[in-house]
Each structure stands twice: as structure tokens, then as C-alpha cells.
Scaffold this motif. Structure first.
Motif, PDB file in Angstrom:
ATOM      1  N   ARG B  22     -36.605   9.070  68.682  1.00 37.66           N
ATOM      2  CA  ARG B  22     -35.288   9.076  69.332  1.00 37.66           C
ATOM      3  C   ARG B  22     -34.944  10.483  69.817  1.00 37.66           C
ATOM      4  N   PHE B  23     -35.300  11.459  69.011  1.00 33.57           N
ATOM      5  CA  PHE B  23     -35.048  12.848  69.411  1.00 33.57           C
ATOM      6  C   PHE B  23     -35.856  13.200  70.660  1.00 33.57           C
ATOM      7  N   GLN B  24     -37.131  12.780  70.623  1.00 30.45           N
ATOM      8  CA  GLN B  24     -38.004  13.084  71.759  1.00 30.45           C
ATOM      9  C   GLN B  24     -37.482  12.417  73.036  1.00 30.45           C
ATOM     10  N   ALA B  25     -36.906  11.228  72.867  1.00 25.75           N
ATOM     11  CA  ALA B  25     -36.385  10.516  74.042  1.00 25.75           C
ATOM     12  C   ALA B  25     -35.243  11.310  74.679  1.00 25.75           C
ATOM     13  N   ARG B  26     -34.422  11.910  73.845  1.00 22.97           N
ATOM     14  CA  ARG B  26     -33.326  12.751  74.371  1.00 22.97           C
ATOM     15  C   ARG B  26     -33.892  13.945  75.132  1.00 22.97           C
ATOM     16  N   ILE B  27     -34.923  14.569  74.536  1.00 20.57           N
ATOM     17  CA  ILE B  27     -35.557  15.725  75.180  1.00 20.57           C
ATOM     18  C   ILE B  27     -36.148  15.304  76.526  1.00 20.57           C
ATOM     19  N   ASP B  28     -36.859  14.178  76.507  1.00 23.57           N
ATOM     20  CA  ASP B  28     -37.519  13.724  77.728  1.00 23.57           C
ATOM     21  C   ASP B  28     -36.500  13.398  78.816  1.00 23.57           C
ATOM     22  N   ALA B  29     -35.314  12.976  78.386  1.00 27.36           N
ATOM     23  CA  ALA B  29     -34.258  12.673  79.363  1.00 27.36           C
ATOM     24  C   ALA B  29     -33.525  13.941  79.801  1.00 27.36           C
ATOM     25  N   GLU B  30     -34.048  15.101  79.381  1.00 28.14           N
ATOM     26  CA  GLU B  30     -33.466  16.407  79.732  1.00 28.14           C
ATOM     27  C   GLU B  30     -32.032  16.554  79.219  1.00 28.14           C
ATOM     28  N   GLU B  31     -31.718  15.868  78.119  1.00 29.45           N
ATOM     29  CA  GLU B  31     -30.405  16.096  77.495  1.00 29.45           C
ATOM     30  C   GLU B  31     -30.446  17.419  76.755  1.00 29.45           C
ATOM     31  N   SER B 156     -34.346  23.184  75.991  1.00 31.21           N
ATOM     32  CA  SER B 156     -33.620  21.983  75.534  1.00 31.21           C
ATOM     33  C   SER B 156     -32.447  22.321  74.618  1.00 31.21           C
ATOM     34  N   PHE B 157     -32.470  23.472  73.984  1.00 33.90           N
ATOM     35  CA  PHE B 157     -31.370  23.823  73.079  1.00 33.90           C
ATOM     36  C   PHE B 157     -30.248  24.497  73.871  1.00 33.90           C
ATOM     37  N   GLY B 158     -29.103  23.846  73.938  1.00 37.64           N
ATOM     38  CA  GLY B 158     -28.005  24.260  74.804  1.00 37.64           C
ATOM     39  C   GLY B 158     -27.595  25.719  74.680  1.00 37.64           C
ATOM     40  N   PRO B 159     -27.246  26.197  73.450  1.00 33.01           N
ATOM     41  CA  PRO B 159     -26.762  27.582  73.338  1.00 33.01           C
ATOM     42  C   PRO B 159     -27.786  28.621  73.814  1.00 33.01           C
ATOM     43  N   GLN B 223     -46.384  21.919  70.537  1.00 34.72           N
ATOM     44  CA  GLN B 223     -45.145  21.335  70.047  1.00 34.72           C
ATOM     45  C   GLN B 223     -43.934  21.914  70.786  1.00 34.72           C
ATOM     46  N   SER B 224     -43.948  23.236  71.031  1.00 36.43           N
ATOM     47  CA  SER B 224     -42.829  23.867  71.745  1.00 36.43           C
ATOM     48  C   SER B 224     -42.701  23.325  73.163  1.00 36.43           C
ATOM     49  N   MET B 225     -43.837  23.044  73.787  1.00 35.71           N
ATOM     50  CA  MET B 225     -43.808  22.467  75.140  1.00 35.71           C
ATOM     51  C   MET B 225     -43.228  21.058  75.080  1.00 35.71           C
ATOM     52  N   LYS B 226     -43.636  20.314  74.092  1.00 39.71           N
ATOM     53  CA  LYS B 226     -43.181  18.928  73.968  1.00 39.71           C
ATOM     54  C   LYS B 226     -41.666  18.897  73.747  1.00 39.71           C
ATOM     55  N   TRP B 227     -41.187  19.819  72.970  1.00 36.20           N
ATOM     56  CA  TRP B 227     -39.742  19.891  72.692  1.00 36.20           C
ATOM     57  C   TRP B 227     -38.978  20.619  73.799  1.00 36.20           C
ATOM     58  N   LYS B 228     -39.687  21.033  74.805  1.00 44.35           N
ATOM     59  CA  LYS B 228     -39.090  21.739  75.953  1.00 44.35           C
ATOM     60  C   LYS B 228     -38.322  22.994  75.538  1.00 44.35           C
TER      61      LYS B 228
END
Ligand SMILES: [Fe+2]
Ligand SMILES: [Fe+2]
Lengths: 248, 327
Positions: B22-31, B156-159, B223-228
Motif C-alpha cells: 500500500r505504501f509503494q502504491a502511494r509512492i508509485d502514484a507520486e503522492e 517522495s518525502f514532502g518536507p 531501495q532508495s530508487m524504488k521509494w523515490k
């Protein structure tokens, strides 16, 4: 020539103190101060640059701001002794800043009515900066004076060490007196009430008292300095002097 | 300034597959992931480490440049350098705040820097030996930082992403200013030109190393690439940097110290000679000329400032007590 000399005194005060403050950059007690120190240094050096530029024009021999800052020796520097005192600890640095700003704030305030356009221009900008320096340094003097036992002791030491350099701020050289008579610069002695009001207010909160000074130190306006200034200048001027005529 | 490929991050994590998906799906959706959102422990740990290293790099990076503030050759240069070093401190402050949103305090991070547990960009373990180094650092080091940081604006991390947007604007100003310093020297006296070339000779290879080991040897990138958190590989960024920088050196009449550096028409980029990774690891592991001095200076500032910080706390406490008593 008198005006040139009087402007040079002011410029030297600002450059020497700005340089001293800049020595803290990257070495301050907390990151917020690593940002505040360059801020204050930039204000002072900015003012010095405008004044050197003006002095160079008054002199009319084609000297640039850098020629004046980098090619004069200790005996030719005309800053007051307070600003050349070494940083020592944070308490000394903040008190030195407070003393200087508490003098310069009313000075620039009054200089807003100068008959000289350049001085009016410098004053308009510098007066706001000096108000900030009073606030910033004043808050630290209060925090340290009324902080821990150690900080209170250090603050008292700083007052003991620096109070003797205060009187010189109010003394006008012959050149300055001429500029004052011409309505170009405000009379230094007139700044006393405003200075005392600021210092007394801050010292009361900081639980500090102004000591009796047996022997006020003067001489800076005649180029008679302590030994520290020469070392500061030799660091500051080395590169410029090593490459005569080069552009940077 | 920013460090290369993260040194020694541990992205391992043990949440349920369902949570991770579910987390990865958010990342993939560029949230954008925000501090209060649920996140895998490995993601949080990687970011704390990366943002911390980045913040420390800004702070330690104040030292080599600060080394020339008192000796800057003109008042204009002195003012510009002061402003630059101040910017770097501001970046540090901003990044510490971003890391704090992940539950680690500035004090903890500072302790880790001083104990050697936390790393900072190895580039700052090289000394600034001439005024030209101030120009070269802006040109190459801030230039490399920009290459690294522009993709981080989409992290991917907003701040962190938001911090990078602001920081990047200032870094590109630093880069232009540094290049202008080097240009002035390159067009100056023969001594000044030699100073600029010597500086380029010393900083070129360390600047290339800022992007981290070759992709084939980079442990934590996948892993860092996958997590954007990361968007380009070390080698991709290094290539972009070389392609942008070599023509700039040529324009100045300076030569990059690499006999194998040649335009490769086929790949549309420059080839470069082998990077001495033993040098890189030596400096990362503490064997550079300035490693010990940098930490010594940071610790000295911190320790000498302790009584000031204590006084500020004590005074605030007294104020609070007096106010309470008055009410
Ligand atoms: Fe930066
Ligand atoms: Fe920068």
C-alpha cells in the motif's frame, strides 16, 4: 581633507568591527548565531564600503574602497579602540556589539538630517541595522547577565574589559569636529543621553552595572592602537598586497 | 552543499507485505509522504540518515569556505562569501528541521556528527589552500550539489522535497558566483591563472567522487530508487555533471586533470578516466587531510558554546517562573 578623514574614521569603525564579527562564522555557540553573525558583519561591511567609496571620491586620488581597506597600515587606520578588541568569548563579542550599536543608532538617526546627501543615504539604511544589532546583542547581554552563574560572571568580565573603551566613542577628532560644524555629521558628544538610556535599560535587566573607569582608553583616531589590530590587518590584507594591481 | 550517494543507509524493514504494498502504491502514484503518515521503518531510517548527512554537510561545509572570509581579496568578495557561508548555515538549519519531523532532534544529530557516527560529504575533508578554491568550490561543489538536489525536489518525502526547492535556488546562485570568481582569475595575471588551474587540479576528482561509487558497486541505491528518495543513479548524475562542466572549463582556458577526458560522439557525452576509489574510501573512512580538523572545529564550537546555550535555557526558565509568579 577634513571630511575625507572624518568619513574614513567612520568607515574604519565599521570595517574593523565587521571583520571581527565575521571571524565567528562557522564557530558560533549555536547554529542560529552562525547565521546572525554574518548578518551583522554584512551590515557593517556594507556601510564601510559605501563610506570608503565616498572617501575615495572626496580625496580625489583615484583610490578604490579596496585600496583604502587593504593598503593602509595600523598607524593609518582611524577606528576607535572598542571595535578592534578581539572577540574573546561570546559575552565580550555581544557587549562590544551592543556598545557600538547603542552609539551608532542615535548617530545615524541624527545623520538623517545631514547636509550631505551620501551621509543621509548611509544613515537611512544603517539606522535600521543598528536597531537590530541593539536588539540582538542586547537580548544576549540580558540572557547571559541573568542566565547561569558562569554566564553572569563572564558578562561581568566583559563589562570590566570593555567599559574603558566607551568614552572614545563620544570624542570627536579635529576632522570630525569640522564635519560636525559644517552640519555634515552629528556631534558625537550629543549621543550620550540616548546611549546611556539604552545601556542602562539593558544593564538593569542583565543585572550589570557600569563600572567606574579610572583610565578611559583613547587614541584610535590618531592611529594609536592596541597590538591586536596589526594581526587582524595582516590576515585581511595579505592576499590583496601579494598581487599588486590584480583584479579579483 | 550535499553529499553523494548516501553512505551506509540501511533500508531493511519488517512490516507486513500488505502494508508495504500500500505504501509503494502511494509512492508509485507520486503522492507526497508527510511526517504524520504511516511509513515503513526502513523508509524513515533512510531519510533520517540522508537528511542528517545532508544537514551535516551544509554545516561542516561552512568551515573550508569560512577559512577565507578573513582573507578575501576585496570587500565585495568578502561580503559575497559571508553571504554564501550564511546561506549554507541556513540550509543546515532548514534540513535539521526537516529531519526533526521524523522524530530525531537536532541535538541528537549533532552528537552523532561529533562522535563520528553520522557522516557528511567527504568533499569537505579537502583543504582550501588558495583563494581560487573558493571559486572552485562554488563552481564544482555547489555545481555537483545542484545535480544531486534537483531530482530531490521531487523526492517522495514532502518536507525534504520542499526544502530542496528553496535550497536549489540558492545553490545555483552559488554555482554562478563561484564560476565568476574562477573566470576572473583565469582572465587575470599569470599567477592568478595558475592559482585557478591548480585549484581545478585538486578539486576535479573529489568533485566527481561526490556522486558516490559506480552503480554496480552502490549497495543501497535500489531501495532508495524504488521509494523515490533517489531518482537517478550515481553514474547518471556524474555523467550529467561532467557534460555540463567540461565545456565550462574549456571556455575559461583551463584543463580538467584527466588525459582520458574526451567527447564521445556516439554516446553524446564525455568519457572520463578511471576514478581512484581507494582515495574516495580513504577519505570517507577518515583518512583525508582535514577529517579530524573538521570534527575538532565543530566540537570546539559546540563545547565552547555550551555555557551560552545553558545560559539561554536558564534565562528562559527564570522568565517563565517570574511570569508565573506575577500572574
Ligand atoms: Fe547548501
Ligand atoms: Fe551552496
Amino acid at each position: 581633507m577634513a571630511l575625507y578623514q572624518a568619513i574614513l574614521e567612520l568607515a574604519d569603525d565599521n570595517l574593523v568591527l565587521g571583520h571581527r564579527v565575521s571571524e565567528w562564522c562557522g564557530h558560533a555557540p549555536l547554529l542560529e548565531e552562525d547565521l546572525a553573525m554574518p548578518n551583522m558583519a554584512l551590515d557593517l561591511i556594507g556601510t564601510a564600503r559605501t563610506l570608503y567609496d565616498y572617501a575615495g571620491k572626496l580625496e580625489g586620488k583615484g583610490q578604490s574602497e579596496d585600496d583604502m581597506a587593504y593598503l593602509r597600515d595600523e598607524r593609518e587606520y582611524r577606528n576607535c579602540l572598542l571595535v578592534e578588541r578581539r572577540n574573546d568569548d561570546f559575552a565580550h563579542t555581544m557587549l562590544r556589539q551592543l556598545y557600538f550599536a547603542a552609539f551608532m543608532k542615535p548617530f545615524w538617526d541624527a545623520a538623517a538630517n545631514s547636509s550631505d546627501e551620501v551621509i543621509r543615504g548611509v544613515a537611512g539604511k544603517a539606522v535600521k541595522e543598528m536597531a537590530y544589532h541593539i536588539r540582538h546583542a542586547g537580548e544576549w547581554v540580558i540572557r547571559l547577565g541573568d542566565g547561569t552563574e558562569e554566564s553572569a560572571a563572564r558578562m561581568k568580565d566583559a563589562v570590566q574589559a570593555l567599559a574603558m573603551y566607551v568614552d572614545e566613542l563620544f570624542v570627536s577628532s579635529a576632522a570630525a569636529a569640522e564635519a560636525e560644524a559644517a552640519g555634515i555629521l552629528p556631534k558625537r558628544a550629543d549621543m550620550r543621553p540616548a546611549f546611556d538610556a539604552v545601556i542602562n535599560h539593558i544593564f538593569a535587566e542583565a543585572m550589570l552595572t557600569t563600572p567606574e573607569v579610572a583610565y578611559p582608553q583613547t587614541g584610535g583616531r590618531d592611529g594609536l592602537h592596541g597590538e591586536d589590530l596589526g594581526h587582524m590587518l595582516s590576515v585581511m590584507q595579505a592576499l590583496y598586497r601579494a598581487h599588486p594591481g590584480a583584479s579579483w | 552543499m550535499y553529499s553523494q550517494g548516501l553512505i551506509g543507509a540501511d533500508g531493511s524493514t519488517d512490516e507486513s507485505q500488505d502494508f508495504l504494498d500500500r505504501f509503494q502504491a502511494r509512492i508509485d502514484a507520486e503522492e507526497k509522504i508527510e511526517p504524520t503518515d504511516a511509513m515503513p521503518e526502513g523508509y524513515r531510517r533512510t531519510l533520517v540518515r540522508q537528511i542528517g548527512q545532508h544537514a551535516h554537510s551544509e554545516i561542516v561545509g561552512m568551515l573550508p569556505e569560512g577559512n577565507w572570509i578573513t582573507r578575501a581579496p576585496t570587500l565585495r568578495r568578502k561580503a559575497a562569501l559571508l553571504a554564501k557561508v550564511q546561506d549554507e548555515g541556513g540550509h543546515g538549519l532548514y534540513l535539521y528541521s526537516a529531519a526533526e519531523t521524523l522524530g530525531v532532534s537536532r541535538e541528537e544529530m549533532t552528537e552523532e556528527l561529533h562522535s563520528g557516527k553520522a557522516k557528511y560529504s567527504s568533499i569537505f575533508n579537502y583543504p582550501t589552500l588558495s583563494w581560487a578554491d573558493i571559486g572552485t568550490i562554488g563552481w564544482l561543489v555547489d555545481g555537483a550539489a545542484i545535480m544531486n538536489q534537483i531530482p530531490l525536489c521531487r523526492c517522495s518525502f514532502g518536507p525534504y522535497a520542499r526544502a530542496m526547492i528553496r535550497v536549489c535556488k540558492e545553490e545555483s546562485f552559488h554555482q554562478r558566483q563561484g564560476y565568476e570568481i574562477v573566470m576572473t582569475l583565469a582572465r587575470g595575471t599569470p599567477e592568478q591563472k595558475a592559482m585557478a588551474q591548480d585549484s581545478l587540479n585538486r578539486w576535479w576528482w573529489p568533485a566527481l567522487m561526490m556522486f558516490g561509487p559506480h552503480d554496480a558497486d552502490s549497495e543501497h541505491s535500489d531501495q532508495s530508487m524504488k521509494w523515490k528518495i533517489k531518482r537517478f543513479s550515481n553514474d547518471e548524475l556524474r555523467q550529467k555533471f561532467i557534460d555540463a562542466t567540461v565545456p565550462q572549463a574549456e571556455f575559461l582556458g583551463l584543463t580538467v586533470p584527466d588525459a582520458d577526458c574526451k567527447w564521445n560522439e556516439e554516446k553524446g557525452g564525455y568519457d572520463h578516466g578511471p576514478i581512484d576509489w581507494s582515495e574516495f574510501w580513504r577519505v570517507v573512512k577518515g583518512g583525508g587531510v582535514m577529517n579530524r580538523d573538521r570534527i575538532r572545529d565543530r566540537k570546539a564550537a559546540w563545547e565552547k558554546g555550551e555555557w551560552v546555550r545553558d545560559a539561554a535555557l536558564a534565562h528562559a526558565e527564570k522568565r517563565r517562573a517570574r511570569k508565573m509568579a506575577a500572574e
